[in-house]
Design an enzyme around this catalytic site. Structure first.
Site, PDB file in Angstrom:
ATOM      1  N   GLY A   1       0.806  -1.217   0.000  1.00  0.00           N
ATOM      2  CA  GLY A   1       0.000   0.000   0.000  1.00  0.00           C
ATOM      3  C   GLY A   1       0.842   1.271   0.000  1.00  0.00           C
ATOM      4  O   GLY A   1       0.438   2.287  -0.577  1.00  0.00           O
TER       5      GLY A   1
ATOM      6  N   LYS B   1       2.891 -12.332   4.317  1.00  0.00           N
ATOM      7  CA  LYS B   1       4.142 -12.133   3.576  1.00  0.00           C
ATOM      8  C   LYS B   1       5.126 -13.251   3.901  1.00  0.00           C
ATOM      9  O   LYS B   1       5.748 -13.827   3.010  1.00  0.00           O
ATOM     10  CB  LYS B   1       4.772 -10.779   3.929  1.00  0.00           C
ATOM     11  CG  LYS B   1       3.915  -9.601   3.517  1.00  0.00           C
ATOM     12  CD  LYS B   1       4.637  -8.293   3.757  1.00  0.00           C
ATOM     13  CE  LYS B   1       3.677  -7.130   3.823  1.00  0.00           C
ATOM     14  NZ  LYS B   1       2.633  -7.114   2.807  1.00  0.00           N
TER      15      LYS B   1
HETATM   16  P1  ADP Z   1       1.436  -3.969   2.631  1.00  0.00           P
HETATM   17  O1  ADP Z   1       0.516  -2.894   2.168  1.00  0.00           O
HETATM   18  O2  ADP Z   1       2.835  -3.784   2.118  1.00  0.00           O
HETATM   19  O3  ADP Z   1       0.897  -5.353   2.428  1.00  0.00           O
HETATM   20  P2  ADP Z   1       0.930  -4.304   5.493  1.00  0.00           P
HETATM   21  O4  ADP Z   1       0.593  -3.157   6.359  1.00  0.00           O
HETATM   22  O5  ADP Z   1      -0.152  -5.269   5.130  1.00  0.00           O
HETATM   23  O6  ADP Z   1       1.627  -3.707   4.194  1.00  0.00           O
HETATM   24  O7  ADP Z   1       2.109  -5.151   6.153  1.00  0.00           O
HETATM   25  C1  ADP Z   1       3.362  -4.585   6.463  1.00  0.00           C
HETATM   26  C2  ADP Z   1       3.418  -4.076   7.903  1.00  0.00           C
HETATM   27  O8  ADP Z   1       3.416  -5.179   8.807  1.00  0.00           O
HETATM   28  C3  ADP Z   1       4.668  -3.350   8.266  1.00  0.00           C
HETATM   29  O9  ADP Z   1       4.662  -2.023   7.829  1.00  0.00           O
HETATM   30  C4  ADP Z   1       4.684  -3.452   9.815  1.00  0.00           C
HETATM   31  O10 ADP Z   1       4.078  -2.323  10.400  1.00  0.00           O
HETATM   32  C5  ADP Z   1       3.795  -4.660  10.092  1.00  0.00           C
HETATM   33  N1  ADP Z   1       4.396  -5.762  10.851  1.00  0.00           N
HETATM   34  C6  ADP Z   1       3.657  -6.621  11.604  1.00  0.00           C
HETATM   35  N2  ADP Z   1       4.428  -7.536  12.187  1.00  0.00           N
HETATM   36  C7  ADP Z   1       5.705  -7.286  11.783  1.00  0.00           C
HETATM   37  C8  ADP Z   1       6.978  -7.903  12.059  1.00  0.00           C
HETATM   38  N3  ADP Z   1       7.081  -8.975  12.838  1.00  0.00           N
HETATM   39  N4  ADP Z   1       8.078  -7.373  11.472  1.00  0.00           N
HETATM   40  C9  ADP Z   1       7.988  -6.287  10.676  1.00  0.00           C
HETATM   41  N5  ADP Z   1       6.821  -5.659  10.387  1.00  0.00           N
HETATM   42  C10 ADP Z   1       5.684  -6.145  10.931  1.00  0.00           C
HETATM   43 MG    MG Z   2      -0.885  -6.135   3.333  1.00  0.00          MG
END
Ligand code: ADP
Ligand code: MG
Length: 311
Positions: A10, A272
């Site tokens: 995003g 992810k």
């Molecule tokens: P995207 O839009 O890239 O899919 P998301 O918000 O769905 O992004 O997922 C990425 C986010 O996950 C990161 O920005 C971070 O805030 C969060 N996050 C949750 N758990 C972890 C973790 N263990 N290590 C790093 N980031 C994490």
């Molecule tokens: Mg996401």
């Protein structure tokens, strides 16, 4: 030369058309860096805010009788793929041209096969679109057969299931374009979910996780690397806690162990990590990386990011 599937999060797109047009100019730079380094790059991306906006706008206009019909969810997904694809095509094309690189960028509107017997269909979990009062929600549910649920005291919303991707219908078209040297944008928003009945494909209201869809695509087109680009440079354990620790490398077995211990947030980092594990396990030598957009090239060189490898 490596074949790389990158999945944009995003943060690469923003949430309004104006914000998005600005942001994609920046997004294009690290992507073109990867292409300039000699890689074949295929781009997948999320569509949460975009499909939400389209769905909400169409539903609101339909309720107000300003347009003749509402817009079904698969159609909203298709619109979001075209709209985001156009912005990415435009920005990446401009960036390539500014560096004197003669390459075409094309978006493929992509259908992704799901199983109608996927457990997810009996437990819709993803809220989408407008909020309604109870009466309107009941009426729409009856009219359209939607599942409507109460969403945290804010009203009633449609919820759709999040099934697993099985196949990318247009994979050969994507491969053909790559073979011709095109930069391809595909499986936007996880793809338009379709089910197969009596040999025919039908769009179905659902949301496929873009991280899982990107992984499936990477397997199907025999990519060497899956690179998931998000807002963080690395994956952490004890994320946002005092003893937070950033990881440079994760074996698939360690990743599964840490996931089971709850280190990765469901709906954000967990899919992810799961997608990376699946890719690394799918064939010997395949590597998956999670990093931030601006660190993509460095991460591919092994200088940063979290690398998920078989083991
Ligand atoms: P995207 O839009 O890239 O899919 P998301 O918000 O769905 O992004 O997922 C990425 C986010 O996950 C990161 O920005 C971070 O805030 C969060 N996050 C949750 N758990 C972890 C973790 N263990 N290590 C790093 N980031 C994490
Ligand atoms: Mg996401």
């Amino acid at each position: 030369m490596s074949k790389i599937v990158i999945a944009l999060g995003g943060n690469a797109l923003g949430s309004t058309p104006y914000e998005q047009l600005e942001l994609v100019r920046e997004t294009a730079k690290p992507i073109v860096d990867l292409i300039a380094a000699g890689n074949e790059v295929v781009i997948a991306h999320g569509n949460g805010p975009q499909v939400g906006m389209i769905n909400l706008g169409m539903a609101t206009a339909a309720e107000a009788k300003a347009i003749k019909s509402d817009m079904p969810f698969p159609e909203c997904g298709a619109m979001s793929q075209g709209y985001i694809g156009y912005h990415l095509q435009n920005a990446i094309g401009n960036e390539l041209a500014s560096r004197g690189m003669d390459k075409e960028v094309a978006t493929v509107v992509t259908q992704v096969l799901v199983d109608e017997n996927d457990q997810a269909f009996s437990h819709p979990t993803k809220p989408v679109g407008a909020f309604y009062d109870k009466e309107t929600a009941n009426r729409i549910a009856k009219e359209k057969g939607y599942t409507m649920v109460e969403d945290a005291g804010r009203g009633y919303r449609q919820v759709v299931p999040s099934p697993k991707p099985i196949d990318v219908i247009e994979k050969k078209a994507v491969e053909g374009l790559i073979a011709q040297g095109c930069v391809v944008i595909t499986v936007g928003g996880g793809g338009i979910p379709v089910v197969r009945k009596d040999g025919k494909l039908y769009g179905t209201p659902a949301v496929i996780d873009k991280d899982f869809a990107s992984e499936k695509l990477a397997e199907l087109i025999d990519a060497d690397q899956l690179v998931i680009l998000t807002a963080v440079e690395k994956v952490a354990i004890n994320f946002r806690k005092e003893n937070e620790q950033w990881l440079s490398q994760l074996t698939t077995s360690k990743a599964k162990e840490l996931a089971a211990q709850g280190h990765f947030a469901p709906g954000s980092m967990l899919p992810k990590v799961q997608a990376c594990v699946q890719f690394a396990e799918s064939k010997k030598g395949r590597v998956a990386i999670i990093t931030s957009l601006d660190k993509a090239l460095q991460a591919l060189k092994g200088e940063t990011g979290t690398r998920v490898v078989l083991g």
